[in-house]
Design a protein around this motif. Structure first.
Motif, PDB file in Angstrom:
ATOM      1  N   ILE A   1       0.864  -1.920   8.297  1.00 34.70           N
ATOM      2  CA  ILE A   1      -0.273  -2.223   7.427  1.00 34.70           C
ATOM      3  C   ILE A   1      -1.580  -1.876   8.130  1.00 34.70           C
ATOM      4  N   ARG A   2      -1.637  -2.171   9.420  1.00 36.18           N
ATOM      5  CA  ARG A   2      -2.844  -1.842  10.186  1.00 36.18           C
ATOM      6  C   ARG A   2      -3.080  -0.334  10.190  1.00 36.18           C
TER       7      ARG A   2
ATOM      8  N   ILE B   1      -4.475   0.783   6.900  1.00 30.39           N
ATOM      9  CA  ILE B   1      -5.898   0.472   6.759  1.00 30.39           C
ATOM     10  C   ILE B   1      -6.739   1.453   7.561  1.00 30.39           C
TER      11      ILE B   1
ATOM     12  N   ASP C   1      -6.092   5.067   5.762  1.00 30.68           N
ATOM     13  CA  ASP C   1      -6.495   5.058   4.345  1.00 30.68           C
ATOM     14  C   ASP C   1      -6.337   6.448   3.730  1.00 30.68           C
TER      15      ASP C   1
ATOM     16  N   LEU D   1      -9.051   2.212  -0.120  1.00 27.82           N
ATOM     17  CA  LEU D   1      -9.964   1.241   0.480  1.00 27.82           C
ATOM     18  C   LEU D   1     -11.403   1.743   0.483  1.00 27.82           C
TER      19      LEU D   1
ATOM     20  N   CYS E   1     -14.118  -1.248   1.379  1.00 26.78           N
ATOM     21  CA  CYS E   1     -13.104  -2.199   1.838  1.00 26.78           C
ATOM     22  C   CYS E   1     -12.438  -1.778   3.144  1.00 26.78           C
ATOM     23  N   GLN E   2     -12.383  -0.491   3.422  1.00 27.93           N
ATOM     24  CA  GLN E   2     -11.803  -0.094   4.702  1.00 27.93           C
ATOM     25  C   GLN E   2     -12.674  -0.581   5.854  1.00 27.93           C
TER      26      GLN E   2
ATOM     27  N   ALA F   1     -12.328  -4.380   6.120  1.00 29.14           N
ATOM     28  CA  ALA F   1     -11.022  -4.773   6.654  1.00 29.14           C
ATOM     29  C   ALA F   1     -10.954  -4.513   8.157  1.00 29.14           C
TER      30      ALA F   1
ATOM     31  N   CYS G   1     -11.910  -6.625  -2.170  1.00 31.65           N
ATOM     32  CA  CYS G   1     -11.139  -6.182  -0.999  1.00 31.65           C
ATOM     33  C   CYS G   1      -9.882  -7.016  -0.770  1.00 31.65           C
TER      34      CYS G   1
ATOM     35  N   LEU H   1      -6.085  -5.660  -0.595  1.00 27.42           N
ATOM     36  CA  LEU H   1      -5.287  -5.779   0.624  1.00 27.42           C
ATOM     37  C   LEU H   1      -3.977  -6.521   0.354  1.00 27.42           C
ATOM     38  N   ARG H   2      -4.031  -7.524  -0.519  1.00 25.57           N
ATOM     39  CA  ARG H   2      -2.795  -8.227  -0.892  1.00 25.57           C
ATOM     40  C   ARG H   2      -1.827  -7.266  -1.582  1.00 25.57           C
TER      41      ARG H   2
ATOM     42  N   ILE I   1      -1.662  -4.030  -1.209  1.00 26.09           N
ATOM     43  CA  ILE I   1      -1.133  -3.118  -0.193  1.00 26.09           C
ATOM     44  C   ILE I   1      -0.045  -3.810   0.619  1.00 26.09           C
TER      45      ILE I   1
END
Length: 229
Positions: free
Chosen positions: A152-153, A156, A159, A164, A177-178, A181, A215, A219-220, A222
Motif C-alpha cells: 500500500i505504501r 501511494i 500513484d 491520489l 491526496c498523494q 498521505a 482522501c 485511501l480506505r 485502495i
C-alpha cells in the motif's frame, strides 16, 4: 483558550446533527483541538488510524463533554486521550477475526513456497502446544500485515493510476491526496496539518476537510482493493 474552546463547543452543540452549520463549526473546533499540547502520541505504525477514529468519536460526543478542574483545555485533552489510548491499545491486540487457511501458500525460513500446514509443528508431537501454534500463526499474520502495508505504501508513493493526485483542491491542485498521505501517514515523524496548510497557503479547515472527506475514503478504498479489512 478556555473561553475560546467553550464558545466553539457551544456553537457546535447549538446546531442540529447533520446540519451544514454544525459541520462547519465542528471543523473549526477540530482544527483548534488538534493543535492543543498534550494530545497523546504513539510510535505504532497505525497511530494515525487510531487518531482519526478518535477525532470521529470527538465529533459525535463533544456535546457530552464536561469540563473539569483545573481548566477546560486540560480536561478536554485528558478526555480525548482517555479514548485515544484505548484505540492505540486495540492496535496491539491480535485480530481474532483474521483467519488463516492452513492450505494457504506462504514462505518458510529458507524462502521456499510451502503451505502453513507444512511449517507448523507436528500436531502429534508430544511437545506441541497451543501456544506454539498461536505464536507461529501470529508471526505469519504479522508478516502478511507488514507485506500488505509495504504494498500500500508503494502504491501511494508511485500513484501510477493518478487517483491520489487527481483528488485535489480545485483552487490549489498542489494540495492532493498523494501529498497529504505521504506527509501525514508515511513520513516519520508525520507532519502537522497546520504546517502543511501554511506551506500551501490554505486554511487548516480547508485542508482538514479535504483530508477527511476525500482522501481518507479514497485511501480506505485502495486498502480494501489490496485486501486490507
Amino acid at each position: 483558550m478556555d473561553e475560546q474552546l467553550k464558545k466553539m463547543i457551544d456553537e457546535v452543540c447549538c446546531y442540529p446533527d447533520g446540519s451544514l452549520e454544525r459541520q462547519k463549526a465542528l471543523n473549526r473546533l477540530l482544527t483548534v483541538i488538534q493543535q492543543l499540547p498534550g494530545i497523546y502520541k504513539s510510535g505504532h505504525q497505525d497511530y494515525l488510524e487510531a487518531l482519526n477514529l478518535t477525532w470521529e468519536w470527538v465529533s459525535r460526543k463533544i456535546c457530552a463533554f464536561e469540563a473539569r478542574w483545573p481548566s477546560l483545555q486540560q480536561s478536554l485533552v485528558i478526555w480525548i486521550n482517555g479514548y485515544l489510548k484505548w484505540r492505540i491499545k486495540d492496535l496491539y491486540i491480535p485480530d481474532s477475526n483474521y483467519i488463516i487457511s492452513l492450505d494457504r501458500l506462504t514462505r518458510n525460513d529458507e524462502g521456499d513456497e510451502t503451505s502453513l500446514l507444512n511449517i507448523l509443528p507436528d500436531p502429534q508431537s508430544p511437545t506441541i502446544t497451543l501456544d506454539l501454534l498461536d505464536i507461529k500463526i501470529a508471526q505469519i499474520q504479522e508478516n502478511q500485515r507488514l507485506s500488505l502495508g509495504k504494498r500500500i505504501r508503494e502504491y501511494i508513493e508511485q500513484d501510477e493510476e493518478g487517483k491520489l493526485t487527481a483528488s485535489c483542491l480545485r483552487k490549489n491542485p498542489e494540495c492532493h491526496c498523494q501529498l497529504l498521505a505521504m506527509r501525514l501517514l508515511i513520513e516519520n515523524p508525520p507532519h502537522k496539518i497546520s504546517d502543511i496548510a501554511r506551506e500551501l497557503n490554505i486554511s487548516n479547515q480547508t485542508l482538514y476537510s479535504h483530508w477527511k472527506n476525500n482522501c481518507l475514503p479514497l485511501l480506505r478504498e485502495i486498502g480494501i482493493n489490496f485486501g486490507y479489512e
